[in-house]
Design an enzyme around this catalytic site. Sequence first.
Site, PDB file in Angstrom:
ATOM      1  N   ASP A   9       0.786  -1.249   0.000  1.00 25.55           N
ATOM      2  CA  ASP A   9       0.000   0.000   0.000  1.00 25.55           C
ATOM      3  C   ASP A   9       0.817   1.298   0.000  1.00 25.55           C
ATOM      4  OD1 ASP A   9      -1.935  -1.925   0.214  1.00 25.55           O
ATOM      5  OD2 ASP A   9      -2.822  -1.193   2.066  1.00 25.55           O
ATOM      6  N   ASP A  48      -4.584  -0.784  -1.799  1.00 28.00           N
ATOM      7  CA  ASP A  48      -5.867  -0.694  -1.132  1.00 28.00           C
ATOM      8  C   ASP A  48      -6.759  -0.065  -2.201  1.00 28.00           C
ATOM      9  OD1 ASP A  48      -7.000  -1.245   1.405  1.00 28.00           O
ATOM     10  OD2 ASP A  48      -7.012   0.877   1.948  1.00 28.00           O
ATOM     11  N   HIS A  50     -10.569   0.707  -2.746  1.00 27.47           N
ATOM     12  CA  HIS A  50     -11.943   0.703  -2.239  1.00 27.47           C
ATOM     13  C   HIS A  50     -12.946   1.271  -3.233  1.00 27.47           C
ATOM     14  CE1 HIS A  50     -10.509  -0.532   1.611  1.00 27.47           C
ATOM     15  NE2 HIS A  50      -9.902   0.608   1.906  1.00 27.47           N
ATOM     16  N   HIS A  82     -10.486   6.965   1.660  1.00 31.78           N
ATOM     17  CA  HIS A  82      -9.115   6.814   1.152  1.00 31.78           C
ATOM     18  C   HIS A  82      -9.065   5.751   0.066  1.00 31.78           C
ATOM     19  CE1 HIS A  82      -9.504   3.595   4.128  1.00 31.78           C
ATOM     20  NE2 HIS A  82      -8.602   2.938   3.418  1.00 31.78           N
ATOM     21  N   LYS A 107      -6.961  -4.974  -3.184  1.00 37.10           N
ATOM     22  CA  LYS A 107      -7.692  -5.512  -2.031  1.00 37.10           C
ATOM     23  C   LYS A 107      -8.639  -4.461  -1.474  1.00 37.10           C
ATOM     24  CE  LYS A 107      -4.067  -4.210   1.187  1.00 37.10           C
ATOM     25  NZ  LYS A 107      -4.900  -3.257   1.961  1.00 37.10           N
ATOM     26  N   CYS A 152      -2.094  -3.028   7.619  1.00 42.23           N
ATOM     27  CA  CYS A 152      -1.939  -3.930   6.475  1.00 42.23           C
ATOM     28  C   CYS A 152      -0.653  -4.735   6.495  1.00 42.23           C
ATOM     29  CB  CYS A 152      -2.112  -3.142   5.182  1.00 42.23           C
ATOM     30  SG  CYS A 152      -3.829  -2.580   5.019  1.00 42.23           S
TER      31      CYS A 152
HETATM   32  C1  VGL Z   1      -4.742   0.533   5.750  1.00 41.24           C
HETATM   33  C2  VGL Z   1      -6.279   1.458   7.158  1.00 41.24           C
HETATM   34  C3  VGL Z   1      -7.267   1.361   6.202  1.00 41.24           C
HETATM   35  C4  VGL Z   1      -3.329   0.095   5.536  1.00 41.24           C
HETATM   36  C5  VGL Z   1      -5.706   0.411   4.782  1.00 41.24           C
HETATM   37  O1  VGL Z   1      -2.871   0.067   4.375  1.00 41.24           O
HETATM   38  O2  VGL Z   1      -2.647  -0.213   6.540  1.00 41.24           O
HETATM   39  N1  VGL Z   1      -5.047   1.041   6.950  1.00 41.24           N
HETATM   40  N2  VGL Z   1      -6.961   0.841   5.009  1.00 41.24           N
HETATM   41 ZN    ZN Z   2      -8.374   0.904   3.412  1.00 34.45          ZN
END
Ligand code: VGL
Ligand code: ZN
Length: 199
Positions: A9, A48, A50, A82, A107, A152
């Site tokens: 990420d 990430d 979404h 995010h 993901k 993550c």
């Molecule tokens: C993450 C919070 C929400 C991460 C992803 O990449 O650690 N943290 N989504």
């Molecule tokens: Zn996230």
Amino acid sequence: MKKGLLLIDIQNDFLPGGTLEVPEGDEVIPVANAFMEQPFDLIVATKDWHSESHGSFAATHGKLPGEVIDLYGIQQVLWPVHCVQGTFGAEFHLGLHRDKIHAVIHKGTDPHIDSYSAFFDNQRRQSTGLHELLQRYGISHLSLLGLATDYCVKYSACDALSLGYEVAIVASGCRGVDLRAGDSATAFELMKRLGATIE
Ligand code: VGL
Ligand code: ZN
């Protein structure tokens, strides 16, 4: 013995100026770039990724970031919006040497469930395809770095260990959210206790 590098990420929203900025998150970029020069058999990066109005977003529920709710039976920390698919915030940082990345795993696409781990959603129901990919390339050793240590990176490391991979965490290439002070330190301890090496 085949070795994989897993970059977690390293996306604009998790970097300074992003909507879910991880303190000093940008410091992982040079570490990631240096590691990508090493002779890994496979380099995989996660995103990430979404949907709009994702279930992990506070705004989706009219709540504030940091609150915890029950989301279809599991506890969910609510985050600022995010890494929405197709937005700038979801892109890799421009300084990341993306030409070295062999595969990108997305993901957190299902609006009803979060996916901190690079392998499975938070209920461990759906695979992201990462394990299958690593198996296809015969990868047995994984080096991990990225964002965020206490979410993550931690969940990905735990799943990798439970799937039987040898796991090395590159601490200098990880930074945490630390919603509560000490969360990242606790995450490193947990990963070590479960069998990861911290380097
Ligand atoms: C993450 C919070 C929400 C991460 C992803 O990449 O650690 N943290 N989504
Ligand atoms: Zn996230």
